[in-house]
Structures are given as structure tokens and as C-alpha cells.
Design an enzyme around this catalytic site. Structure first.
Site, short mmCIF file in Angstrom:
data_model
loop_
_atom_site.label_atom_id
_atom_site.label_comp_id
_atom_site.label_asym_id
_atom_site.label_seq_id
_atom_site.Cartn_x
_atom_site.Cartn_y
_atom_site.Cartn_z
N LYS A 130 43.40 29.63 40.20
CA LYS A 130 44.79 30.03 39.92
C LYS A 130 45.69 28.83 39.63
O LYS A 130 45.68 28.29 38.52
CB LYS A 130 45.31 30.89 41.07
CG LYS A 130 44.51 32.21 41.22
CD LYS A 130 45.04 33.09 42.32
CE LYS A 130 44.10 34.25 42.61
NZ LYS A 130 44.32 35.41 41.74
N ASP A 160 38.13 29.98 51.18
CA ASP A 160 38.44 30.42 49.82
C ASP A 160 39.96 30.29 49.63
O ASP A 160 40.72 31.18 50.03
CB ASP A 160 37.98 31.87 49.60
CG ASP A 160 38.33 32.33 48.20
OD1 ASP A 160 37.97 33.49 47.86
OD2 ASP A 160 38.98 31.58 47.45
N TYR A 180 38.87 39.29 49.42
CA TYR A 180 38.22 39.40 48.11
C TYR A 180 37.94 37.98 47.62
O TYR A 180 38.83 37.13 47.68
CB TYR A 180 39.12 40.14 47.13
CG TYR A 180 38.61 40.21 45.70
CD1 TYR A 180 39.23 39.46 44.69
CD2 TYR A 180 37.53 41.02 45.34
CE1 TYR A 180 38.78 39.52 43.38
CE2 TYR A 180 37.09 41.08 44.03
CZ TYR A 180 37.71 40.33 43.05
OH TYR A 180 37.26 40.39 41.75
P1 KE4 Z 1 38.88 35.25 39.65
O1 KE4 Z 1 37.40 35.43 39.39
O2 KE4 Z 1 39.67 36.54 39.46
O3 KE4 Z 1 39.48 34.08 38.89
O4 KE4 Z 1 39.08 34.84 41.20
C1 KE4 Z 1 38.51 35.67 42.18
C2 KE4 Z 1 39.24 35.42 43.49
C3 KE4 Z 1 38.64 34.66 44.46
N1 KE4 Z 1 39.25 34.41 45.64
C4 KE4 Z 1 40.49 34.91 45.90
C5 KE4 Z 1 41.15 34.62 47.22
C6 KE4 Z 1 41.16 35.69 44.93
O5 KE4 Z 1 42.40 36.19 45.20
C7 KE4 Z 1 40.53 35.96 43.70
C8 KE4 Z 1 41.17 36.83 42.62
N2 KE4 Z 1 42.40 37.45 42.96
C9 KE4 Z 1 42.70 38.69 42.26
C10 KE4 Z 1 44.06 39.21 42.73
N3 KE4 Z 1 44.25 39.19 44.11
C11 KE4 Z 1 42.64 38.54 40.78
C12 KE4 Z 1 43.35 39.61 39.98
C13 KE4 Z 1 42.41 40.51 39.27
O6 KE4 Z 1 41.28 40.71 39.76
O7 KE4 Z 1 42.82 41.04 38.20
#
Ligand code: KE4
Length: 433
Positions: free
Chosen positions: A269, A241, A146
Site C-alpha cells: 500500500k 503483516d 486478511y
Molecule cells: P493485496 O494483494 O490486495 O495488495 O494485499 C493483500 C493484503 C495483505 N495484508 C493486509 C493487511 C491487507 O489489508 C491486504 C489487502 N487489503 C484489502 C483491503 N482491506 C485490499 C482491498 C481489496 O482486496 O480490494
């Protein structure tokens, strides 16, 4: 003492009047595990405290950012000091270069970077750069990975391995999904086949170098090197990523751990210390295509926000200053926790396999092994739901999905870990029906 959720339930009902599902991000609604989500009032160290006063040992850490634990003094002091000078200017501040310099020190593959406010923005922007740099329009991603919710990344695998994707969400047009190839993770031949089927058409390969979004899945030996060699040979860019793995699996992320140099890296993060902050960066010849220097437009009102920069500098600065203590500590405590619960599952006769890289890990309710999304999907998600609820009732808050990584922070003590293993003994008995 069993957990009561009276006020949380009332707050959930109120939230549902104003927010779809009562949440601002779907995972928080607990649909994957069942039960009612506690509403958090505060965090401190390894713990979350909910509206009813229940305390939980927190093993998702805001999905990764809180590696130093909640309300860590360096970050709180830095945010408080920055906030006193106003929360945002929409103008340049020295703090942006300060944090960029720290990040680049840890990631030698990054010559230049740009801050944004979310991982979604970071990956979306990196892909736009890759398309501009290569003058190609197709991209490769992997099933189970993701990268945020931009249209081209909400894509499922097509009918055949080398056929273009189909929308993974309503509202994503077929035309957009068809620009993405979604391949199985840990299968280098599938990548070879994709490039053979689409020579000189693929702009980039974007990968979670350690998957966290199917649960934790490490790269097979040689897999990342194969991605590097194939993309080099085919003239495509390799995008790591590292939104989740950056400063998590090592100070320099997965690229330090596995010795691979990507062309572009996305981060998020941890680099914001819990505030909205992410980044994309890499080779200067690629990054200099960005406006105002070059023709690739990308922008953001709160990009490089001074409070996020302050929190990031405090967090990343602490990690780099104490890296020789922090990462071995996280490694040994994570090993004790993950191994302890796997041992309890064996004693309970519950099929479980665990994947772990440093302080990110997942217990899968399946005999395993779990090496890609298909094998992860064989997990007994109902059993995971029972385990999650039984642990929550004992004050242990795991990520609310089988397909998410759990995290340890430097604030988790051995007492917390032993208490968690004890809670698992009881919880595993409820898993077996
Ligand atoms: P954000 O847009 O949520 O800040 O980041 C997206 C993203 C991009 N790349 C990786 C590897 C990620 O894990 C994420 C976001 N992770 C999720 C949980 N695994 C965010 C939690 C959520 O969507 O509420």
C-alpha cells in the site's frame, strides 16, 4: 446537492460485459453496502470525482495507500519523470536500493527485504520463507485478519480452536487448508493451546498487528508481546503483516508503536504511493535463504518496477522527512472526525462504537466493544449499509464494508472533517428505521 450516478451506472453495465461483477476486486462492487458504485474519473487531495462530476470526500484512500492524498505533487512528478525513461526494464535499477534503504531506516527489524507487486505476494513469500527456515509446514493466522488471497490464507477456523482450518473459498483444497490454524484474535491462550497441540509443527504465526480487515481492531494490552514470547519459546517465526499499518499507524508501523520486533514483516500500500508495490523483509539469516543466494524460490516480472519505486521513494521519503508533523496531524484530525461522529450517533440514539489507531479507524454499528472478529460480526451491517449510502449521497465516500478500515490523509482539512460530521447527522437519522 444529491449525487446522480447516470454515467456510472452505464459504465458499470459495460464493465459487467468484460469483468466478473464489473470489478477487478470484489469489494468494489458494493455488494456489502448496496447501491451502485460510482466510477471514479480522478482524484485530487482528499477528493474523488466520478464520471457524473460528483465530488466525494474520500475516506478509504485506495484501501490505504493514499496517505498524502490523491495526485500529491511529489509522487506525480516522480512517476512522470520515471515514466519518461520507460515503464519497466526487468533489470536492476538503483531506485530499488534507494527505496529499500528508506524502508529499512524506518523498520529496524528489517535487515534485508525484497519487493513484490502485491501484499498477497508478500505474505505468500514470507510464509514460504518461514516454512523453509523452520522446516515445519503448519501456520497460524487469526480470524478476521486478511493477508491476501493465496490458498493457505483463505482459510476459516476449524471446528475446534486447535483444529486445522477449512477452506474459506471455493477452489482451496482441504489439504492446503489443513495446514493452517485459524485462531481468535486477541486470545493468547488460544495460541498457547495451538502450540501445545502441535509441538514443533508450526512454522510461523502471521498477524495483522492492528487488524484492519475486520474493521479496525487494536491489539489488547500485552497481546503482541505474548505472540512474541510464545513464538520465541516454540521456535516459530513471528510475521507482522504491516501491509496496511506500515507507515500508517506510525512511520515504523505497529512494531514501532507497540515496541515489538517480529522476525519478518510484510509491507504494501503506502510504500508504493498508489502504484503496485509491496515487500517482505526481516532478519538477514532468514532473507538470505531466498534465491539466488539460497534454496527458496521467489520471483516477479514487475518486482521493483521503476515507476513504483519512484512513487514509493517520493511518498515514503516525504513521510520520513516530515514524520514529526505528519503523524501528530493525522492523529488529531482523526480523533476529531471519529469522536465527532460517535457523539452524533449518541445524540441520534444509534448504537455505535469506534476503534481507532492513528489514522485508521472504523465505526461499528453495535454497542461494542469490538475486540475480535466475533464481536465485530455482531454489528448491524444493514445499518452500516444505510449509513454508507446516506453518506455517499451527501458526497462522503466511506469504505464499502463494515469490515474494512477507513483512513484519513494529510490532505483532509478540518473543513472536510466538519462537513463529514454534518453529513453524518443527517445520515444517522436514516440509519434508525
Ligand atoms: P493485496 O494483494 O490486495 O495488495 O494485499 C493483500 C493484503 C495483505 N495484508 C493486509 C493487511 C491487507 O489489508 C491486504 C489487502 N487489503 C484489502 C483491503 N482491506 C485490499 C482491498 C481489496 O482486496 O480490494
Amino acid at each position: 446537492m444529491p449525487v446522480t450516478l447516470t454515467l456510472s451506472k452505464a459504465l458499470q453495465q459495460r464493465a459487467e460485459r468484460f469483468l466478473p461483477g464489473g470489478v477487478d476486486s470484489p469489494a468494489r462492487a458494493f455488494r456489502a453496502v448496496g447501491g451502485d458504485p460510482p466510477f471514479v474519473e480522478r482524484g485530487e487531495g482528499a477528493y474523488l470525482y466520478d464520471a457524473d462530476g460528483n465530488r466525494y470526500i474520500d475516506y478509504f484512500g485506495s484501501w490505504g495507500p493514499m496517505i498524502l492524498g490523491h495526485a500529491s505533487p511529489p509522487a506525480v512528478d516522480a512517476i512522470r519523470e520515471a515514466a519518461a525513461h520507460s515503464a519497466s526494464f526487468g533489470a536492476s535499477t538503483a531506485s530499488e536500493a534507494d527505496l529499500a534503504e528508506l524502508v529499512i531506516k524506518a523498520f529496524p527489524s528489517i535487515d534485508k527485504l525484497r519487493f513484490v507487486s502485491s501484499g498477497t505476494e508478500a505474505t505468500m513469500s514470507a510464509i514460504r520463507l518461514a516454512r523453509a527456515f523452520t522446516d515445519r509446514k503448519f501456520i497460524v493466522k487469526f480470524e478476521g485478519c486478511y493477508h491476501g488471497h493465496s490458498d493457505g490464507l483463505l482459510v476459516k477456523a476449524g471446528s475446534g480452536v486447535a483444529t486445522f482450518g477449512i477452506p474459506g473459498s471455493a477452489g482451496v483444497p482441504d489439504e492446503i487448508a489443513h495446514l493452517t490454524l485459524a485462531l481468535p484474535y486477541n486470545d493468547a491462550q488460544a495460541v498457547e493451546d495451538a502450540f501445545a497441540a502441535h509441538p514443533k509443527e508450526i512454522a510461523c504465526v502471521i498477524v495483522e498487528p492492528v487488524v484492519g480487515n475486520a474493521g479496525c481492531i487494536p491489539p489488547a494490552p500485552g497481546y503482541l508481546q505474548a505472540l512474541r514470547e510464545i513464538t520465541n519459546r516454540e521456535g516459530a517465526l513471528l510475521i507482522f503483516d504491516e501491509v496496511m499499518t506500515g507507515f500508517r499507524v506510525a512511520a515504523g508501523g505497529a512494531q514501532e508503536l507497540y515496541g515489538i520486533t517480529p522476525d519478518l514483516t510484510t509491507l504494501g500500500k503506502i510504500i508504493g504511493g498508489g502504484l503496485p508495490c509491496a515487500a517482505f523483509g526481516g532478519r538477514a539469516d532468514i532473507m538470505d535463504l531466498l534465491a539466488p543466494l539460497g534454496p527458496v524460490y521467489q520471483a516477479g516480472t514487475l518486482s521493483g518496477n521503476p515507476l513504483a519505486m519512484a512513487a514509493g521513494i517520493a511518498t515514503v521519503g516525504h513521510l520520513l522527512e516530515h514524520r514529526d508533523e505528519v503523524y501528530p496531524l493525522l492523529e488529531s484530525r482523526s480523533e476529531a472526525l471519529v469522536g465527532g461522529i460517535v457523539a452524533e450517533s449518541a445524540r441520534a440514539g444509534v448504537a455505535m462504537v469506534a476503534n481507532r489507531v492513528g489514522s485508521m479507524f472504523t465505526w461499528f454499528f453495535t454497542p461494542g466493544p469490538v475486540t475480535d472478529y466475533d464481536s465485530a460480526a455482531k454489528s448491524d451491517t444493514a445499518a452500516f449499509g444505510r449509513f454508507h449510502r446516506a453518506m455517499l449521497e451527501q458526497g462522503v465516500w466511506l469504505p464499502c464494508s463494515q469490515f474494512e478500515a477507513a483512513f484519513l490523509s494529510t490532505a483532509h482539512s478540518m473543513d472536510d472533517i466538519n462537513q463529514t460530521i454534518e453529513a453524518a447527522k443527517l445520515a444517522l437519522s436514516s440509519v434508525k428505521v
